[in-house]
Design an enzyme around this catalytic site. Structure first.
Site, PDB file in Angstrom:
ATOM      1  N   GLY A  21       0.360  -0.885   0.505  1.00 56.25           N
ATOM      2  CA  GLY A  21      -0.087   0.011  -0.269  1.00 56.25           C
ATOM      3  C   GLY A  21       0.945   1.514  -0.309  1.00 56.25           C
ATOM      4  N   ALA A  22       1.324   1.000  -0.628  1.00 54.15           N
ATOM      5  CA  ALA A  22       2.656   2.390  -0.644  1.00 54.15           C
ATOM      6  C   ALA A  22       2.731   3.168  -1.826  1.00 54.15           C
ATOM      7  CB  ALA A  22       3.738   1.939  -1.769  1.00 54.15           C
ATOM      8  N   ILE A  33       0.259   6.979   4.538  1.00 58.32           N
ATOM      9  CA  ILE A  33       1.336   5.783   6.006  1.00 58.32           C
ATOM     10  C   ILE A  33       2.536   4.565   4.949  1.00 58.32           C
ATOM     11  CG2 ILE A  33       1.567   4.451   7.333  1.00 58.32           C
ATOM     12  CD1 ILE A  33      -0.968   5.273   8.454  1.00 58.32           C
ATOM     13  N   ASP A  60      -1.812  -6.141  -5.646  1.00 54.50           N
ATOM     14  CA  ASP A  60      -2.657  -6.465  -5.232  1.00 54.50           C
ATOM     15  C   ASP A  60      -3.083  -7.358  -3.997  1.00 54.50           C
ATOM     16  OD1 ASP A  60      -5.221  -5.880  -3.519  1.00 54.50           O
ATOM     17  OD2 ASP A  60      -6.481  -6.587  -5.893  1.00 54.50           O
ATOM     18  N   ASN A  88       0.677  -2.303   5.223  1.00 53.13           N
ATOM     19  CA  ASN A  88       0.544  -1.604   5.841  1.00 53.13           C
ATOM     20  C   ASN A  88      -1.033  -1.304   4.810  1.00 53.13           C
ATOM     21  OD1 ASN A  88      -0.111   1.945   5.861  1.00 53.13           O
ATOM     22  ND2 ASN A  88       0.112   1.955   3.270  1.00 53.13           N
ATOM     23  N   TYR A 128     -14.038  -3.361  10.128  1.00 55.32           N
ATOM     24  CA  TYR A 128     -13.081  -2.614   9.881  1.00 55.32           C
ATOM     25  C   TYR A 128     -12.329  -2.429  11.337  1.00 55.32           C
ATOM     26  CZ  TYR A 128      -9.171   1.329   9.398  1.00 55.32           C
ATOM     27  OH  TYR A 128      -8.120   1.534   9.561  1.00 55.32           O
ATOM     28  N   THR A 143      -4.946  10.467   5.789  1.00 56.44           N
ATOM     29  CA  THR A 143      -4.525  10.467   4.185  1.00 56.44           C
ATOM     30  C   THR A 143      -6.309  10.062   3.494  1.00 56.44           C
ATOM     31  OG1 THR A 143      -5.795   7.931   5.091  1.00 56.44           O
ATOM     32  CG2 THR A 143      -3.260   8.878   5.663  1.00 56.44           C
TER      33      THR A 143
END
Length: 249
Positions: free
Chosen positions: A15-16, A20, A63, A90, A159, A196
């Site tokens: 998730g770069a 974050i 993914d 992340n 979540y 974010t």
């Protein structure tokens, strides 16, 4: 001994492409690591390159909700960079689906990314480290303060449940590594509100300016927590860093 021990080593950040993950990737580049940024939006990962940083960036499209995609990424790393020494899990998402009328596919998406994707990446990274005899590797999960408290509402329950799972999985991983007599360390960073894209892209019920209405942090604050965790002496394992914005309720 601080971050110097990891100079030139390989860190995979999932998730770069933003938030974050992007901040962690750049923090590691500044400290001389070889960073593999894994994300669907690979062009945004490429844009993170820092010309004045001693580290090297590799942008890999992937993914984490797809096991095939994750395995392909690890294969690329083995063939081109030898293997992963640090994994920062992340990648994560949420949505507005409540527990009485939410869609199954929305719940599944959360669990596929936040729980199963994290677990697959962790398994592949640890197996890679063990296979290569890496005994000073590190696995960091990016969790949430919501993994430590009851959900505030039904729309955040799935979540929140996924982040409780992350905390439980971290402790299970720690015990697994202890049983193997491995010195690979693990840790979790549990932030409160961070500015974010998650509100804009995931929680449509909240206003776009939500983070302007509450105390919140910047992604770089969480990246510094990751650096702190990695910087500790090998005899020290920081299990969880819980970070709230100042004046947060």
């Amino acid at each position: 001994m601080g971050m110097e021990r990891y100079a030139g080593r390989v860190a995979l950040v999932t998730g770069a492409s933003s938030g974050i993950g992007a901040a962690v990737a750049q923090a590691l580049l500044r400290r001389g690591l070889t960073v593999v940024g894994l994300a669907r939006r690979v062009d945004r990962v490429k844009a993170l390159e820092l010309k004045d940083a001693p580290g090297t960036l590799h942008a890999v499209e992937g993914d984490v909700s797809s096991e095939e995609s994750v395995l392909a990424a690890f294969k690329w790393i083995r063939e081109n960079l030898s293997g992963v020494d640090i994994l920062v899990n992340n990648a994560g998402l949420g949505n507005d689906s409540d527990l009485t009328s939410g869609k199954t596919e929305d719940w599944k998406r959360i669990l596929d990314v936040n729980v199963l994707g994290l677990s697959i990446c962790t398994r592949e990274a640890v197996q890679d480290m063990l296979r290569r005899g890496v005994d000073d590797g590190f696995i960091i999960h990016i969790g949430s303060v919501l993994g430590h408290v009851p959900p505030g509402s039904s729309i955040s329950a799935m979540y929140s449940a996924s982040k409780h799972a992350v905390k439980t999985l971290l402790e299970g991983l720690r015990k697994d590594l202890v049983a193997r007599k491995s010195n690979i360390r693990v840790g979790e960073i549990s932030p409160g509100a961070v500015k974010t894209e998650i509100i804009k892209t995931n929680f449509k019920i909240l206003p776009p300016n939500f983070f302007d209405t509450i105390p919140s942090m910047e992604p770089e604050d969480i990246a510094e927590a990751a650096v702190y965790m990695l910087s500790q002496h090998p005899r020290v394992q920081v299990q969880d860093i819980i970070i709230y914005p100042t004046c947060s309720e």
